[in-house]
Write an enzyme that holds these catalytic residues in place. Structure first.
Site, short mmCIF file in Angstrom:
data_model
loop_
_atom_site.label_atom_id
_atom_site.label_comp_id
_atom_site.label_asym_id
_atom_site.label_seq_id
_atom_site.Cartn_x
_atom_site.Cartn_y
_atom_site.Cartn_z
N ALA A 80 -6.64 -4.93 7.06
CA ALA A 80 -7.62 -3.82 6.84
C ALA A 80 -8.93 -4.34 6.22
CB ALA A 80 -7.11 -2.81 6.12
N LYS B 156 -13.73 -1.15 6.19
CA LYS B 156 -14.32 -1.72 5.23
C LYS B 156 -15.23 -2.95 5.91
CE LYS B 156 -10.82 -0.04 2.48
NZ LYS B 156 -9.94 1.17 2.86
N TRP C 240 0.86 -1.21 0.05
CA TRP C 240 -0.02 -0.12 -0.12
C TRP C 240 0.98 1.17 -0.09
CZ3 TRP C 240 -2.24 2.53 4.77
CH2 TRP C 240 -3.16 3.49 4.46
N ASP D 295 -0.66 -5.58 9.26
CA ASP D 295 -1.78 -4.69 8.73
C ASP D 295 -3.09 -5.41 8.13
OD1 ASP D 295 -3.31 -2.59 7.86
OD2 ASP D 295 -1.85 -1.56 6.45
#
Length: 394
Positions: A210, A243, A127, A208
């Site tokens: 997400a 999300k 990312w 991470d």
């Protein structure tokens, strides 16, 4: 003073959004921005979240401050959601943050506090905001092999070879699931190999996560994070609720620091509170409160999980449709990896020039590296995209 400032590089996603908004074509397709969209192109509020919001509106009696790390109930609920029973709650320090990005930023800050010379090893690609934040903080980012362009899958051998060289004191950043931007995830055997490698080198893992729930399901998507947290001495985990709860603008995230030694957990908790105080004092509460209510109420949780599962299956269906349409039109399986990837994103493997042609000739907008947001498609637009991709890629 202000005259000494310099213009900053434009954010590629925001620039793409602006260009898309200015395009007058009615049939244009936005596959750039990373938000979930339904078949009508809307990003709806999930029903369980809406009901939790209604209940909280009736119950809330004050807008006074909470503690520096946010609501303890939120920390408990998110620790259970992400880690399950992989570790005891007494091993986990937690701090609420403004979104998953805030959790990533606080994790990097914590790393710098603990070891100013630490480097963070990141998958290639990753990312872009990982790299931007690291550069802003003056932390060296070291890429390790992750994605194999030829197959559209994980370069497991290259990754493990690179990770074997990471020294103790450095940090290895991993995507928990639904890798952004590639969509290519580690399988269970590869996760086990990563754990073994980290334990040999002494490097510290940071995860991470997400998109939990968008890949293979809530528990399956967290399996890698749970394996690492349960088997490594220390683990940092940045989790986002944007999300899977659809609360993007509420900026709801959490940073977890897992330590096998309870003494280190207490030190980590103290430092997480200190960092929050330096950056924004108290984290936002509204989104965290909604998540806590949904996860703590059996009926709301069941409704949320059912809706999340429909979203997940919708993306899987769009992936399968796109892969089949590309196979039919191209006469080959060179895009078969699209159906194997998970989450919102996939790298199509197109050149910047081909991406530019898609935008200029077909009104199809994606980032220059050919990352697409699968959730930006619909059954109607999949054939449109497939035809355009085959045309520009020969």
């Amino acid at each position: 003073m202000l005259g000494a400032l310099r213009d900053q590089p434009a954010d590629k996603i925001l620039t793409l959004m602006q260009t898309f908004a200015q395009d007058p074509r009615a049939d244009k397709i936005d596959l750039g921005v990373g938000v979930y969209r339904d078949a009508a192109g809307a990003t709806p509020i999930m029903r369980a979240v809406k009901e939790a919001e209604r209940q909280w509106w009736e119950e809330e009696t004050t807008k006074s401050y909470l503690g520096l790390v946010g609501d303890p109930g939120f920390a408990d609920a998110m620790t259970e959601l992400v880690l399950g029973d992989a570790v005891g709650r007494e091993q986990v320090a937690a701090a609420g943050t403004p979104g998953g990005t805030g959790a990533v930023r606080q994790a990097f800050e914590l790393i710098r506090m603990a070891n100013p010379r630490a480097r963070v090893h990141v998958p290639d690609p990753t990312w872009p905001n990982h790299l931007s934040i690291l550069a802003h903080l003056g932390i060296e980012a070291v890429p390790y092999r992750y994605f194999y362009d030829a197959t559209g899958g994980v370069d497991a051998d290259g990754m493990l070879t690179d990770l074997a060289c990471v020294p103790r004191g450095d940090v290895v950043l991993l995507h928990g699931c639904c890798h952004n931007p590639t969509g290519a995830d580690l399988n269970p055997a590869e996760w086990r190999a990563v754990v073994d490698t980290l334990n040999r080198t002494g490097a510290t893992p940071m995860i991470d996560i997400a998109y939990q729930g968008f890949g293979d399901g809530l528990d399956a998507d967290a399996a890698g994070a749970r394996m690492i947290a349960g088997r490594c001495a220390e683990t940092l985990i940045a989790a986002s609720c944007s999300k899977n709860f659809g609360i993007y603008r509420e900026r709801t995230g959490i940073l977890l620091a897992v330590a096998q030694e309870s003494r280190l957990r207490a030190v980590a908790q103290d430092n997480l509170a200190h960092l929050n105080r330096q950056n924004y004092s108290f984290p936002p509460d509204h989104g965290a409160r909604l998540v806590t209510k949904v996860l703590g109420d059996a009926m709301l949780r069941a409704e949320w999980q059912a809706e999340l599962e429909r979203m997940r299956r919708s993306m899987l269906g769009l992936r399968a449709q796109l892969a089949e349409e590309l196979r039919r039109l191209s006469g080959s399986d060179r895009f078969g990896f699209v159906a194997q990837h998970r989450g919102m994103f996939t790298l199509l493997g197109l050149s910047p020039a081909q991406v530019a042609r898609l935008r200029e000739e077909h009104g199809v907008y994606m980032l220059g590296d050919s990352r697409i947001n699968v959730a930006g498609l619909s059954e109607r637009t999949v054939p449109v995209l497939a035809r355009a991709v085959v045309e520009v890629s020969g």
